[in-house]
Design a protein around this motif. Structure first.
Motif, PDB file in Angstrom:
ATOM      1  N   LEU A  21       0.819  -1.217   0.000  1.00 16.57           N
ATOM      2  CA  LEU A  21       0.000   0.000   0.000  1.00 16.57           C
ATOM      3  C   LEU A  21       0.852   1.265   0.000  1.00 16.57           C
ATOM      4  O   LEU A  21       0.354   2.356   0.288  1.00 16.57           O
ATOM      5  N   SER A  22       2.119   1.128  -0.344  1.00 16.70           N
ATOM      6  CA  SER A  22       2.983   2.300  -0.413  1.00 16.70           C
ATOM      7  C   SER A  22       2.419   3.321  -1.397  1.00 16.70           C
ATOM      8  O   SER A  22       2.039   2.987  -2.515  1.00 16.70           O
ATOM      9  N   GLY A  23       2.332   4.572  -0.967  1.00 17.89           N
ATOM     10  CA  GLY A  23       1.787   5.630  -1.808  1.00 17.89           C
ATOM     11  C   GLY A  23       0.319   5.895  -1.585  1.00 17.89           C
ATOM     12  O   GLY A  23      -0.223   6.873  -2.092  1.00 17.89           O
ATOM     13  N   VAL A  24      -0.348   5.034  -0.811  1.00 17.32           N
ATOM     14  CA  VAL A  24      -1.775   5.217  -0.509  1.00 17.32           C
ATOM     15  C   VAL A  24      -1.907   6.095   0.735  1.00 17.32           C
ATOM     16  O   VAL A  24      -1.244   5.863   1.742  1.00 17.32           O
ATOM     17  N   VAL A  25      -2.762   7.109   0.659  1.00 12.79           N
ATOM     18  CA  VAL A  25      -2.969   8.029   1.782  1.00 12.79           C
ATOM     19  C   VAL A  25      -4.279   7.687   2.482  1.00 12.79           C
ATOM     20  O   VAL A  25      -5.329   7.585   1.839  1.00 12.79           O
ATOM     21  N   VAL A  26      -4.210   7.518   3.804  1.00 10.12           N
ATOM     22  CA  VAL A  26      -5.389   7.201   4.612  1.00 10.12           C
ATOM     23  C   VAL A  26      -5.640   8.348   5.585  1.00 10.12           C
ATOM     24  O   VAL A  26      -4.764   8.708   6.370  1.00 10.12           O
ATOM     25  N   LEU A 101      -7.935  17.278   3.778  1.00 14.47           N
ATOM     26  CA  LEU A 101      -7.278  15.985   3.933  1.00 14.47           C
ATOM     27  C   LEU A 101      -8.144  14.867   3.357  1.00 14.47           C
ATOM     28  O   LEU A 101      -7.650  14.003   2.616  1.00 14.47           O
ATOM     29  N   ALA A 102      -9.439  14.869   3.678  1.00 16.92           N
ATOM     30  CA  ALA A 102     -10.332  13.835   3.156  1.00 16.92           C
ATOM     31  C   ALA A 102     -10.446  13.913   1.645  1.00 16.92           C
ATOM     32  O   ALA A 102     -10.567  12.886   0.965  1.00 16.92           O
ATOM     33  N   ALA A 103     -10.400  15.133   1.113  1.00 15.57           N
ATOM     34  CA  ALA A 103     -10.487  15.303  -0.340  1.00 15.57           C
ATOM     35  C   ALA A 103      -9.227  14.810  -1.040  1.00 15.57           C
ATOM     36  O   ALA A 103      -9.282  14.424  -2.218  1.00 15.57           O
ATOM     37  N   ARG A 104      -8.102  14.775  -0.332  1.00 16.61           N
ATOM     38  CA  ARG A 104      -6.841  14.329  -0.908  1.00 16.61           C
ATOM     39  C   ARG A 104      -6.601  12.831  -0.701  1.00 16.61           C
ATOM     40  O   ARG A 104      -5.848  12.197  -1.428  1.00 16.61           O
ATOM     41  N   ALA A 105      -7.259  12.237   0.281  1.00 18.27           N
ATOM     42  CA  ALA A 105      -6.962  10.864   0.677  1.00 18.27           C
ATOM     43  C   ALA A 105      -7.488   9.845  -0.327  1.00 18.27           C
ATOM     44  O   ALA A 105      -8.482  10.071  -1.012  1.00 18.27           O
ATOM     45  N   ASP A 106      -6.807   8.716  -0.382  1.00 20.72           N
ATOM     46  CA  ASP A 106      -7.317   7.563  -1.125  1.00 20.72           C
ATOM     47  C   ASP A 106      -8.370   6.824  -0.316  1.00 20.72           C
ATOM     48  O   ASP A 106      -9.321   6.264  -0.869  1.00 20.72           O
ATOM     49  N   ASP A 129     -18.268  14.088  -3.230  1.00 24.43           N
ATOM     50  CA  ASP A 129     -18.419  15.197  -4.169  1.00 24.43           C
ATOM     51  C   ASP A 129     -17.062  15.841  -4.462  1.00 24.43           C
ATOM     52  O   ASP A 129     -16.790  16.272  -5.587  1.00 24.43           O
ATOM     53  N   LEU A 130     -16.212  15.915  -3.443  1.00 27.27           N
ATOM     54  CA  LEU A 130     -14.879  16.498  -3.602  1.00 27.27           C
ATOM     55  C   LEU A 130     -13.876  15.493  -4.151  1.00 27.27           C
ATOM     56  O   LEU A 130     -12.912  15.866  -4.823  1.00 27.27           O
ATOM     57  N   ASN A 131     -14.086  14.220  -3.853  1.00 26.42           N
ATOM     58  CA  ASN A 131     -13.112  13.170  -4.122  1.00 26.42           C
ATOM     59  C   ASN A 131     -13.868  11.921  -4.608  1.00 26.42           C
ATOM     60  O   ASN A 131     -14.066  10.972  -3.847  1.00 26.42           O
ATOM     61  N   PRO A 132     -14.297  11.896  -5.866  1.00 29.29           N
ATOM     62  CA  PRO A 132     -15.178  10.829  -6.346  1.00 29.29           C
ATOM     63  C   PRO A 132     -14.593   9.422  -6.263  1.00 29.29           C
ATOM     64  O   PRO A 132     -15.345   8.443  -6.219  1.00 29.29           O
ATOM     65  N   THR A 133     -13.269   9.295  -6.231  1.00 36.35           N
ATOM     66  CA  THR A 133     -12.673   7.958  -6.204  1.00 36.35           C
ATOM     67  C   THR A 133     -12.325   7.497  -4.789  1.00 36.35           C
ATOM     68  O   THR A 133     -11.685   6.453  -4.617  1.00 36.35           O
ATOM     69  N   LEU A 392      -0.294  19.444   3.315  1.00 32.25           N
ATOM     70  CA  LEU A 392      -1.582  19.832   2.735  1.00 32.25           C
ATOM     71  C   LEU A 392      -1.478  21.166   2.008  1.00 32.25           C
ATOM     72  O   LEU A 392      -2.100  21.366   0.960  1.00 32.25           O
ATOM     73  N   ALA A 393      -0.704  22.087   2.553  1.00 26.90           N
ATOM     74  CA  ALA A 393      -0.517  23.381   1.880  1.00 26.90           C
ATOM     75  C   ALA A 393       0.157  23.185   0.531  1.00 26.90           C
ATOM     76  O   ALA A 393      -0.220  23.816  -0.469  1.00 26.90           O
ATOM     77  N   GLN A 394       1.155  22.290   0.470  1.00 30.20           N
ATOM     78  CA  GLN A 394       1.806  21.988  -0.796  1.00 30.20           C
ATOM     79  C   GLN A 394       0.827  21.356  -1.790  1.00 30.20           C
ATOM     80  O   GLN A 394       0.836  21.681  -2.990  1.00 30.20           O
ATOM     81  N   GLN A 395      -0.005  20.453  -1.294  1.00 27.77           N
ATOM     82  CA  GLN A 395      -0.985  19.792  -2.159  1.00 27.77           C
ATOM     83  C   GLN A 395      -1.981  20.799  -2.735  1.00 27.77           C
ATOM     84  O   GLN A 395      -2.330  20.741  -3.920  1.00 27.77           O
TER      85      GLN A 395
END
Length: 400
Positions: A21-26, A101-106, A129-133, A392-395
């Motif tokens: 799961l390397s690269g997956v954000v929770v 954070l939730a909008a960026r997470a996998d 709505d922000l993060n459809p996947t 998060l600021a960078q994202q």
């Protein structure tokens, strides 16, 4: 996520290796046990897990004793390999960070009361709505329908599911298990569901809502006992240490102490009788099949324990094990950990560095190509707040 992006993420958050799961954000909005156990398993497999806590922290931080250096061992048991950020959802700027954070997470994992995150815009519908996947996992005690208002504590589920009615002797009161077993089972079910949803996303690009509740996990986890009623119409009852379908399959008296003996088929029973020097019992019509042994278990117990009285449990263990018969001494937790160590299972790992290196129990799965890693000790409250805020600021800047 591309491999290069995974490497960058690991570098930022101090992870090593190339777990599955390397690269997956929770984004971990859970607390206490079921959710944190699930997210720790994901973190061990390489996921970057960001644990969101209120300024007061996860309740489990206060569940003492026992402690290690004044920290709750309960909390330490399920929170390694994570980063902690403190956010107050009643503060607009903190809430905005939680939503970002939730909008960026996998993956998002939460175990708030049903519908409890709706007023913060952190429920599945709002985040999707922000993060459809997004794979969004929700854990409740009794579901989101008629049981939504019921508190989701493991002890309540042990009682309500029927499990306590199975634990204890025929003449005793019902007992709880010695651990929060349905929290743990639900955490395992949650990790399984999340991984299934991730696989679906790789083939379809679709996110989804994964919902779990402790009662459903309990009924599933009770396997043959729940099936006794659902499939067979039989309501099982307390039998102490006996098994409803197998005999012998329990602790048995020896000349000194008890030894757990399991003879799950005719071959094992014959080996037991041979070692006990009563081979004729395997041919006795009262004991020649599992069904007959169950029907005559009281008679059989007397005959076996007469033979077992000749030696101690410590003496019988190597004799029976050497004959290929399943048996085990009854030990305390220290004995269990020591046994795993003697067997080369390396049960204890030391995540963290220097003075913050805390022994914890190894991840239960061994991967031949992508092993679990143990980089981070369980976090101090809010210890990664600045790191997560900066990331998060960078994202956000990169997305503009």
């Amino acid at each position: 996520m591309a491999e290069a992006a995974a490497d960058t993420l690991n570098e930022i958050f101090g992870r090593t290796g190339s777990g599955p799961l390397s690269g997956v954000v929770v984004a971990d909005f859970s607390r206490v046990l079921a959710g944190p156990y699930c997210t720790m398993l994901l973190a061990d497999m390489g996921a970057t897990v960001i644990k969101v806590e209120s300024p007061a922290g996860d309740d489990a931080r206060t569940w003492k004793p026992p402690v290690r250096d004044e920290e709750s061992t309960f909390f330490l048991s399920v929170n390694r390999n994570k980063h902690s950020i403190t956010l107050d959802f009643n503060e607009p700027s903190d809430l905005a960070l939680a939503q970002q954070l939730a909008a960026r997470a996998d993956i998002v994992v939460e175990n708030f009361k049903p519908h409890g995150l709706e007023r913060y815009g952190l429920d599945y519908a709002a985040i999707a709505d922000l993060n459809p996947t997004v794979i969004y996992a929700s854990i409740t005690g009794f579901g989101t329908g008629a049981g939504a208002a019921l508190p989701g504590y493991d002890l309540l589920v042990q009682a309500a599911s029927g499990m306590m009615s199975l634990t204890g002797g025929q003449e005793t009161e019902p007992y709880r298990a010695g651990l929060a077993m349905f929290d743990v089972i639900t955490g395992l079910h949650a990790s399984t569901g999340i991984l299934g949803a991730l696989h679906h996303r790789t083939t379809t690009g679709e996110g989804q809502h994964v919902e779990l509740n402790l009662l459903s996990s309990a009924l599933s986890g009770m396997v043959n006992q729940s099936a006794a009623y659902v499939t067979g119409g039989v309501i099982p009852t307390r039998m102490g240490n006996e098994h409803p379908s197998l005999y012998p399959y329990e602790p048995m008296l020896t000349g000194d102490g008890r030894l757990v003996i399991a003879a799950a088929n005719n071959g094992q029973f014959a080996r037991l009788c041979a070692v006990l020097e009563v081979p004729e019992l395997a041919q006795d019509q009262r004991f020649c099949s599992a069904e007959q042994r169950n029907a005559h278990r009281s008679e059989l117990r007397i005959l076996l324990e007469v033979q077992l009285a000749a030696r101690s449990a410590e003496e019988w263990f190597p004799l029976l094990s050497g004959a290929g018969l399943p048996c085990a001494p009854i030990q305390d937790v220290k004995g269990g950990v020591d046994l795993a160590d003697r067997l080369g299972l390396d049960p204890v790992v030391l995540p963290g560095e220097n003075e913050r290196q805390i022994p914890t129990v190894r991840h239960p799965v061994s991967f031949s190509r992508t092993p679990a890693t143990y980089d981070l000790a369980p976090p101090m409250l809010g210890s990664s707040s600045d790191l997560v805020r900066g990331w998060l600021a960078q994202q956000l800047a990169a997305a503009r």
